[in-house]
Design a protein around this motif. Structure first.
Motif, PDB file in Angstrom:
ATOM      1  N   LEU A 173       0.846  -1.188   0.000  1.00  7.37           N
ATOM      2  CA  LEU A 173       0.000   0.000   0.000  1.00  7.37           C
ATOM      3  C   LEU A 173       0.886   1.243   0.000  1.00  7.37           C
ATOM      4  CD1 LEU A 173      -2.592  -1.102   2.719  1.00  7.37           C
ATOM      5  CD2 LEU A 173      -2.704  -1.444   0.230  1.00  7.37           C
ATOM      6  N   GLY A 174       0.330   2.344  -0.510  1.00 10.49           N
ATOM      7  CA  GLY A 174       1.098   3.585  -0.485  1.00 10.49           C
ATOM      8  C   GLY A 174       0.632   4.582  -1.508  1.00 10.49           C
ATOM      9  N   PRO A 175       1.319   5.712  -1.600  1.00  8.09           N
ATOM     10  CA  PRO A 175       0.888   6.820  -2.453  1.00  8.09           C
ATOM     11  C   PRO A 175       0.697   6.446  -3.921  1.00  8.09           C
ATOM     12  CG  PRO A 175       2.653   7.520  -0.993  1.00  8.09           C
ATOM     13  CD  PRO A 175       2.529   6.042  -0.829  1.00  8.09           C
ATOM     14  N   ALA A 176       1.460   5.480  -4.422  1.00  7.88           N
ATOM     15  CA  ALA A 176       1.359   5.126  -5.840  1.00  7.88           C
ATOM     16  C   ALA A 176      -0.030   4.624  -6.215  1.00  7.88           C
ATOM     17  CB  ALA A 176       2.413   4.064  -6.187  1.00  7.88           C
ATOM     18  N   ARG A 177      -0.788   4.140  -5.237  1.00  4.86           N
ATOM     19  CA  ARG A 177      -2.134   3.622  -5.514  1.00  4.86           C
ATOM     20  C   ARG A 177      -3.223   4.691  -5.408  1.00  4.86           C
ATOM     21  NH1 ARG A 177      -3.075  -2.085  -4.815  1.00  4.86           N
ATOM     22  NH2 ARG A 177      -1.125  -3.233  -4.481  1.00  4.86           N
ATOM     23  N   VAL A 178      -2.877   5.826  -4.825  1.00  2.74           N
ATOM     24  CA  VAL A 178      -3.884   6.840  -4.479  1.00  2.74           C
ATOM     25  C   VAL A 178      -4.192   7.742  -5.672  1.00  2.74           C
ATOM     26  CG1 VAL A 178      -4.344   8.820  -2.968  1.00  2.74           C
ATOM     27  CG2 VAL A 178      -3.204   6.764  -2.064  1.00  2.74           C
ATOM     28  N   ARG A 179      -5.460   8.078  -5.808  1.00  2.00           N
ATOM     29  CA  ARG A 179      -5.915   8.959  -6.877  1.00  2.00           C
ATOM     30  C   ARG A 179      -6.880  10.007  -6.315  1.00  2.00           C
ATOM     31  NH1 ARG A 179      -2.414   6.465  -8.590  1.00  2.00           N
ATOM     32  NH2 ARG A 179      -2.249   5.194 -10.513  1.00  2.00           N
ATOM     33  N   ALA A 180      -6.972  11.149  -6.988  1.00  2.00           N
ATOM     34  CA  ALA A 180      -7.984  12.146  -6.623  1.00  2.00           C
ATOM     35  C   ALA A 180      -9.370  11.504  -6.738  1.00  2.00           C
ATOM     36  CB  ALA A 180      -7.879  13.355  -7.549  1.00  2.00           C
ATOM     37  N   GLY A 181     -10.202  11.763  -5.752  1.00  2.00           N
ATOM     38  CA  GLY A 181     -11.529  11.157  -5.704  1.00  2.00           C
ATOM     39  C   GLY A 181     -11.611  10.011  -4.714  1.00  2.00           C
ATOM     40  N   ASP A 182     -10.467   9.488  -4.274  1.00  2.00           N
ATOM     41  CA  ASP A 182     -10.487   8.454  -3.251  1.00  2.00           C
ATOM     42  C   ASP A 182     -11.086   9.009  -1.964  1.00  2.00           C
ATOM     43  OD1 ASP A 182      -9.316   6.611  -4.904  1.00  2.00           O
ATOM     44  OD2 ASP A 182      -7.324   6.713  -3.985  1.00  2.00           O
ATOM     45  N   ALA A 183     -11.718   8.136  -1.214  1.00  2.00           N
ATOM     46  CA  ALA A 183     -12.313   8.531   0.066  1.00  2.00           C
ATOM     47  C   ALA A 183     -11.314   8.289   1.198  1.00  2.00           C
ATOM     48  CB  ALA A 183     -13.588   7.739   0.317  1.00  2.00           C
ATOM     49  N   ILE A 184     -11.465   9.067   2.269  1.00  2.00           N
ATOM     50  CA  ILE A 184     -10.640   8.897   3.462  1.00  2.00           C
ATOM     51  C   ILE A 184     -11.545   8.466   4.604  1.00  2.00           C
ATOM     52  CG2 ILE A 184      -9.025   9.985   5.062  1.00  2.00           C
ATOM     53  CD1 ILE A 184      -8.434  12.052   2.861  1.00  2.00           C
ATOM     54  N   VAL A 185     -11.201   7.339   5.209  1.00  2.00           N
ATOM     55  CA  VAL A 185     -11.971   6.777   6.322  1.00  2.00           C
ATOM     56  C   VAL A 185     -11.115   6.841   7.580  1.00  2.00           C
ATOM     57  CG1 VAL A 185     -12.963   4.650   7.267  1.00  2.00           C
ATOM     58  CG2 VAL A 185     -13.416   5.300   4.891  1.00  2.00           C
ATOM     59  N   ALA A 186     -11.681   7.349   8.672  1.00  2.00           N
ATOM     60  CA  ALA A 186     -10.981   7.432   9.948  1.00  2.00           C
ATOM     61  C   ALA A 186     -11.349   6.255  10.823  1.00  2.00           C
ATOM     62  CB  ALA A 186     -11.328   8.738  10.659  1.00  2.00           C
ATOM     63  N   ARG A 261       1.921  11.845   3.896  1.00  2.00           N
ATOM     64  CA  ARG A 261       2.795  10.702   3.615  1.00  2.00           C
ATOM     65  C   ARG A 261       2.102   9.664   2.729  1.00  2.00           C
ATOM     66  NH1 ARG A 261       4.962   9.124   9.572  1.00  2.00           N
ATOM     67  NH2 ARG A 261       6.226   7.647   8.378  1.00  2.00           N
ATOM     68  N   GLY A 262       0.781   9.680   2.716  1.00  2.00           N
ATOM     69  CA  GLY A 262       0.039   8.728   1.895  1.00  2.00           C
ATOM     70  C   GLY A 262      -0.460   9.307   0.593  1.00  2.00           C
ATOM     71  N   LEU A 263      -0.039  10.519   0.259  1.00  2.00           N
ATOM     72  CA  LEU A 263      -0.543  11.199  -0.938  1.00  2.00           C
ATOM     73  C   LEU A 263       0.540  11.321  -1.997  1.00  2.00           C
ATOM     74  CD1 LEU A 263      -2.481  14.114   0.824  1.00  2.00           C
ATOM     75  CD2 LEU A 263      -3.433  11.957  -0.053  1.00  2.00           C
ATOM     76  N   PRO A 264       0.191  11.060  -3.261  1.00  2.00           N
ATOM     77  CA  PRO A 264       1.180  11.210  -4.334  1.00  2.00           C
ATOM     78  C   PRO A 264       1.340  12.676  -4.734  1.00  2.00           C
ATOM     79  CG  PRO A 264      -0.912  10.551  -5.259  1.00  2.00           C
ATOM     80  CD  PRO A 264      -1.100  10.577  -3.755  1.00  2.00           C
ATOM     81  N   GLU A 265       2.351  12.940  -5.517  1.00  2.00           N
ATOM     82  CA  GLU A 265       2.556  14.280  -6.059  1.00  2.00           C
ATOM     83  C   GLU A 265       1.326  14.694  -6.862  1.00  2.00           C
ATOM     84  OE1 GLU A 265       4.733  17.753  -6.410  1.00  2.00           O
ATOM     85  OE2 GLU A 265       5.343  15.923  -5.350  1.00  2.00           O
ATOM     86  N   GLY A 266       0.859  15.932  -6.622  1.00  2.00           N
ATOM     87  CA  GLY A 266      -0.298  16.437  -7.338  1.00  2.00           C
ATOM     88  C   GLY A 266      -1.617  16.183  -6.644  1.00  2.00           C
ATOM     89  N   CYS A 267      -1.565  15.548  -5.475  1.00  2.00           N
ATOM     90  CA  CYS A 267      -2.797  15.287  -4.729  1.00  2.00           C
ATOM     91  C   CYS A 267      -2.716  15.888  -3.333  1.00  2.00           C
ATOM     92  CB  CYS A 267      -3.061  13.790  -4.604  1.00  2.00           C
ATOM     93  SG  CYS A 267      -3.756  13.033  -6.091  1.00  2.00           S
ATOM     94  N   GLY A 268      -3.827  16.460  -2.902  1.00  2.00           N
ATOM     95  CA  GLY A 268      -3.987  16.936  -1.543  1.00  2.00           C
ATOM     96  C   GLY A 268      -5.169  16.222  -0.918  1.00  2.00           C
ATOM     97  N   ALA A 269      -5.632  16.731   0.200  1.00  2.00           N
ATOM     98  CA  ALA A 269      -6.763  16.086   0.872  1.00  2.00           C
ATOM     99  C   ALA A 269      -7.581  17.114   1.629  1.00  2.00           C
ATOM    100  CB  ALA A 269      -6.280  15.011   1.831  1.00  2.00           C
ATOM    101  N   VAL A 270      -8.859  16.848   1.722  1.00  2.00           N
ATOM    102  CA  VAL A 270      -9.777  17.620   2.546  1.00  2.00           C
ATOM    103  C   VAL A 270     -10.272  16.707   3.660  1.00  2.00           C
ATOM    104  CG1 VAL A 270     -12.027  18.750   2.633  1.00  2.00           C
ATOM    105  CG2 VAL A 270     -10.502  19.141   0.681  1.00  2.00           C
ATOM    106  N   VAL A 271     -10.140  17.161   4.896  1.00  2.00           N
ATOM    107  CA  VAL A 271     -10.599  16.389   6.053  1.00  2.00           C
ATOM    108  C   VAL A 271     -11.585  17.241   6.835  1.00  2.00           C
ATOM    109  CG1 VAL A 271      -9.934  15.282   8.218  1.00  2.00           C
ATOM    110  CG2 VAL A 271      -8.449  15.077   6.210  1.00  2.00           C
TER     111      VAL A 271
END
Length: 342
Positions: A173-186, A261-271
């Motif tokens: 698992l890691g940033p290489a798999r992550v894309r914009a539009g993915d959901a974040i679960v706490a 640390r879990g986000l690839p280049e070009g991606c941010g996150a909204v929490v």
């Protein structure tokens, strides 16, 4: 020293106590062992032995390593006379990092340094480490207990650990798999876990930790010593049940300091912070110390001990609920940079 014979015991190191401590902790190691753990006596006891299974589902096995400590939470444990929980914290800090790579924790070693070796105290600490290993599903295959007179005062101790896990290269698992539009679960935390305790100790320096300060059914001291949640087994089950792209262990720096640390280049996150089930102990600390809300989120996990970046939040939350894990959708990955707390 004239006229006196120098001894190790007079210098502050008690070898007899060390031998007693080793004997007392052996049953705690053994209760974590599986069939894969070999008798270390085969090689003279110099290292723990773990036999990796041949073949199986990991065609390209990758070993993952991690080391960590408990930080100044050990000072709070010492002051309150509770030595049986910080070992769980230690394993959690390492095991939770290992699983962020998608790795199954296999083996763990601890390193305990004490000012004066008291076998009963050593046993209580190591018993906690064994408890943590059982929760993480790994074997406690060895460790070190060192007596450091003159460096640490009697009663003082420090604790560190090292773990090894395994994951197939194609399942990491890691940033290489992550894309914009993915959901974040706490995934809910049990409290401050093992981070922010230098601030906690300052805020509570003149506070009665035996009082509840508005907490329900526990004292503030008890709430602060609740062990770090061990997420390894739940996260591995989650990855087996649904499409997990990355995991983020929320430690020092809080959500804004760890999620990148879990986000690839070009991606941010909204929490969305309003979704958080913030344990009341955080609000007590905030009130006692007059800590700003932004600083609270920058230092503590604020109830979000692990974040899973997934394709389907609803499916992920349902899978975790089936395991009795409190989890909720808290945000999403977006195009851009940085983590925005709303």
């Amino acid at each position: 020293m004239s006229g006196q014979r120098a001894t190790y015991r007079a210098a502050g190191v008690d070898l007899d106590a060390a031998d007693e401590a080793v004997g007392r902790i052996q049953p705690h190691l053994q209760r974590t062992h599986t069939a894969q753990v070999l008798d270390s006596a085969l090689t003279g006891g110099y290292g723990g032995l773990y036999q990796l299974a041949a073949g199986g589902s990991r065609a390209k096995p990758v070993l993952v390593t991690s080391t960590d400590g408990v930080g100044t939470k050990v000072e709070l444990a010492r002051a309150l006379g509770r030595l049986d929980t910080v070992g769980v914290d230690l394993v959690a800090m390492v095991g939770n990092d290992l699983v962020c790579a998608g790795a199954e924790p296999l083996v763990f070693n601890d390193h305990l340094v004490v000012g004066r070796l008291v076998p009963d105290e050593v046993e209580r600490i190591v018993a906690g480490v064994a408890d943590g290993c059982e929760r993480a599903g790994c074997a406690l295959t060895g460790g070190e207990v060192a007596e450091h007179p003159g460096s640490l005062a009697p009663g003082q101790f420090d604790l560190a650990g090292f773990g090894v896990g395994v994951v197939d290269a194609d399942a990491m698992l890691g940033p290489a798999r992550v894309r914009a539009g993915d959901a974040i679960v706490a995934l809910a935390s049990s409290g401050p876990h093992s981070n922010g305790y230098s601030l906690i100790r300052r805020v509570t320096a003149d506070v009665d930790l035996g009082a509840d300060h508005g907490l329900v059914a526990q004292s503030l001291g008890e709430a602060l010593l609740r062990p770090t949640r061990v997420y390894a087994s739940d996260c591995l089950a989650l990855a087996a049940a649904t499409d997990v792209h990355a995991l983020c262990h929320v430690t020092g720096g809080g959500v804004p300091g760890n999620l990148p640390r879990g986000l690839p280049e070009g991606c941010g996150a909204v929490v969305r912070t309003a979704t958080a089930a913030v344990p009341e102990v955080f609000r007590v600390l905030q009130r006692l110390g007059g800590v700003d809300e932004a600083e609270m989120w920058r230092v503590f996990n604020m109830g979000m001990g692990m974040l899973a970046i997934v394709a389907d939040a609803e499916h992920a939350c349902a899978a975790l609920a089936d395991r009795g894990v409190d989890a909720w959708a808290c945000g999403e990955v977006v195009a851009g940079q940085g983590v925005q707390l709303l």
